[in-house]
Design a protein around this motif. Structure first.
Motif, PDB file in Angstrom:
ATOM      1  N   ASN A 275       0.556  -1.309   0.200  1.00  0.00           N
ATOM      2  CA  ASN A 275       0.063   0.028   0.156  1.00  0.00           C
ATOM      3  C   ASN A 275       0.715   1.370  -0.325  1.00  0.00           C
ATOM      4  OD1 ASN A 275      -1.908  -0.872  -0.264  1.00  0.00           O
ATOM      5  ND2 ASN A 275      -2.837  -0.498   2.007  1.00  0.00           N
ATOM      6  N   LYS A 279       0.664   4.013  -3.272  1.00  0.00           N
ATOM      7  CA  LYS A 279       0.416   5.264  -2.656  1.00  0.00           C
ATOM      8  C   LYS A 279       1.552   6.415  -2.743  1.00  0.00           C
ATOM      9  CE  LYS A 279      -0.600   4.149   2.128  1.00  0.00           C
ATOM     10  NZ  LYS A 279      -0.824   3.987   3.057  1.00  0.00           N
ATOM     11  N   LEU A 350       0.927  10.034   3.931  1.00  0.00           N
ATOM     12  CA  LEU A 350       0.506   8.439   3.759  1.00  0.00           C
ATOM     13  C   LEU A 350       0.573   7.360   4.460  1.00  0.00           C
ATOM     14  CD1 LEU A 350       2.098   8.849   0.074  1.00  0.00           C
ATOM     15  CD2 LEU A 350       0.073  10.252   1.155  1.00  0.00           C
ATOM     16  N   PRO A 356      -5.454   3.736  -0.788  1.00  0.00           N
ATOM     17  CA  PRO A 356      -4.916   4.163  -1.883  1.00  0.00           C
ATOM     18  C   PRO A 356      -5.401   5.044  -2.806  1.00  0.00           C
ATOM     19  CG  PRO A 356      -4.262   2.438  -2.182  1.00  0.00           C
ATOM     20  CD  PRO A 356      -4.939   2.276  -1.029  1.00  0.00           C
ATOM     21  N   VAL A 359      -5.718   8.745  -1.595  1.00  0.00           N
ATOM     22  CA  VAL A 359      -4.964   9.273  -2.219  1.00  0.00           C
ATOM     23  C   VAL A 359      -5.088   9.990  -3.527  1.00  0.00           C
ATOM     24  CG1 VAL A 359      -2.365   9.253  -2.607  1.00  0.00           C
ATOM     25  CG2 VAL A 359      -2.462   8.623  -0.878  1.00  0.00           C
TER      26      VAL A 359
END
Ligand SMILES: Cc1ncc(COP(=O)(O)O)c(C=O)c1O
Length: 374
Positions: A275, A279, A350, A356, A359
């Motif tokens: 992840n 991101k 993040l 995601p 983001v």
């Protein structure tokens, strides 16, 4: 007084650098536990820290962490108070015996700088890297000056303010006691604990709320605390009593345990690592394809996957554009994007609880803002 329009959590994305976003599932369960923990009729904050119930909360929390990063049996996990800043003092007071001893410090940003300054009160600090006021990289090994007799070697894995992250464990030679501040990238990638003497991390970024600091320490380093170390920072005492010398922040320990279980359910640290890569790449790609409209000052091999600081526009219009960027982002529910006051600009943090698709809202906005302004 004028009231701002009300927002719901699902209308916003929180990019704060810490305290930071927590998983929604954890907060929903915490609401219940705050009032009535596991049907006991007592809220989790109202349980005695000496009760068998809290003992279970604490031990399950430590057990989950041990599973998540496979902590070897010869390491203890302490849950302490005083934040990362407390550890800046605790380390020299627990790992050295006298003010004549030397420790090596990699200073790659604000937090390792503060830690080195604090350590100077108790030991001699050798600055491994050439001094600089611009923190934009982890300099190449050829520039490192290590001390053979150093009692330990310290580095900050991820500098939250400057967005500088070590790509891998620094190779400081065999037999060194490596000490690492992982406050802002803890559990965003696998950790080979056996390479370290001590790892510490404040919980309030990736694994919980403020009030608890995780310290993972190799057992042979325990028992050497200086006599004048404040007892609250004393690893020997805290290790001997499961970190319960005094009243811990029980709520923060509970939240930490819940977030760790959430990480486990998501697929553990490898899922968090995937992840984090997705991101950060999303944001890096928009910056890279912006023809200089967005600018990330950190060198490619040292740029953080969890704190991305960037600038908007050119020297002449930067101040105005960044103010507009923050204002418009906020009106879309993209919150807490302002860079640290010491570096300015924008910073997108993040951490693990951000997905995601959260983001993506930022990168969509970044592209639209650029189209409108360039
Ligand atoms: C990397 C890092 N280390 C240490 C600290 C200090 O932590 P605390 O505020 O819990 O003392 C911070 C705070 O943001 C941090 O980002």
């Amino acid at each position: 007084m004028e009231r701002k329009p009300e927002r719901k959590p699902e209308d916003v994305v929180n990019f704060a650098a810490g305290p930071a976003k927590l998983p929604r599932e954890v907060l929903l369960e915490a609401q219940v536990a705050a009032l009535n923990w596991e049907g006991t009729g007592i809220g989790v904050m109202e349980l005695s820290h000496r009760s068998k119930e809290f003992d279970r909360i604490q031990n399950e929390c430590i057990g989950t962490l041990r599973r998540l990063i496979q902590i070897p049996d010869n390491y203890k996990v302490l849950l302490l108070q005083g934040g990362g800043t407390g550890e800046f003092a605790a380390l020299p007071l627990n790992l050295t015996q006298s003010s004549d001893e030397v420790a090596d410090y990699f200073v790659t940003g604000t937090w390792s700088q503060k830690s080195a300054k604090e350590a100077e009160k108790y030991i001699k600090v050798n600055y491994v890297l050439p001094k600089t006021s611009k923190y934009i990289e982890v300099p190449h090994e050829s520039k490192w000056q290590l001390t053979p007799e150093a009692s330990y070697v310290y580095y900050c894995d991820n500098e939250t303010v400057h967005g500088v992250e070590f790509p891998s464990i620094p190779n400081v030679g065999e037999g060194k006691t490596l000490v690492c501040d992982m406050s802002s990238n803890f559990l965003t990638r696998p950790i080979d604990v056996s390479k370290y003497g001590v790892i510490f991390a404040g919980a309030q970024k990736n694994v919980g709320c403020s009030g608890v600091t995780i310290v993972i320490i190799r057992e042979d380093l325990i028992g050497k605390t200086r006599k004048n170390c404040p007892i609250i920072l004393d690893y020997t005492v805290q290790a001997g009593i499961n970190s319960l010398y005094n009243t811990p922040c029980t709520w923060a320990v509970y939240i930490l345990g819940q977030v760790l279980k959430w990480v486990e359910k998501q697929g553990g640290v490898t899922a968090m690592q995937a992840n984090s890569a997705t991101k950060s790449t999303m944001v890096f790609d928009v910056i890279a394809s912006s023809n200089g409209f967005y600018y990330l000052p950190v060198a490619e091999n040292s740029r953080s996957r969890v704190n991305v600081p960037f600038r908007v526009g050119s020297e002449e219009n930067r101040e105005k554009l960044e103010a507009e960027f923050l204002e418009e982002a906020s009106s879309r529910g993209l919150l807490q994007l302002k860079g640290h006051r010491s570096v300015g600009g924008i910073r997108a943090s993040l951490y693990n609880a951000l997905m995601p698709n959260d983001v993506e809202k930022l990168t969509t906005f970044m592209k639209e803002f650029m189209e409108k302004k360039k």
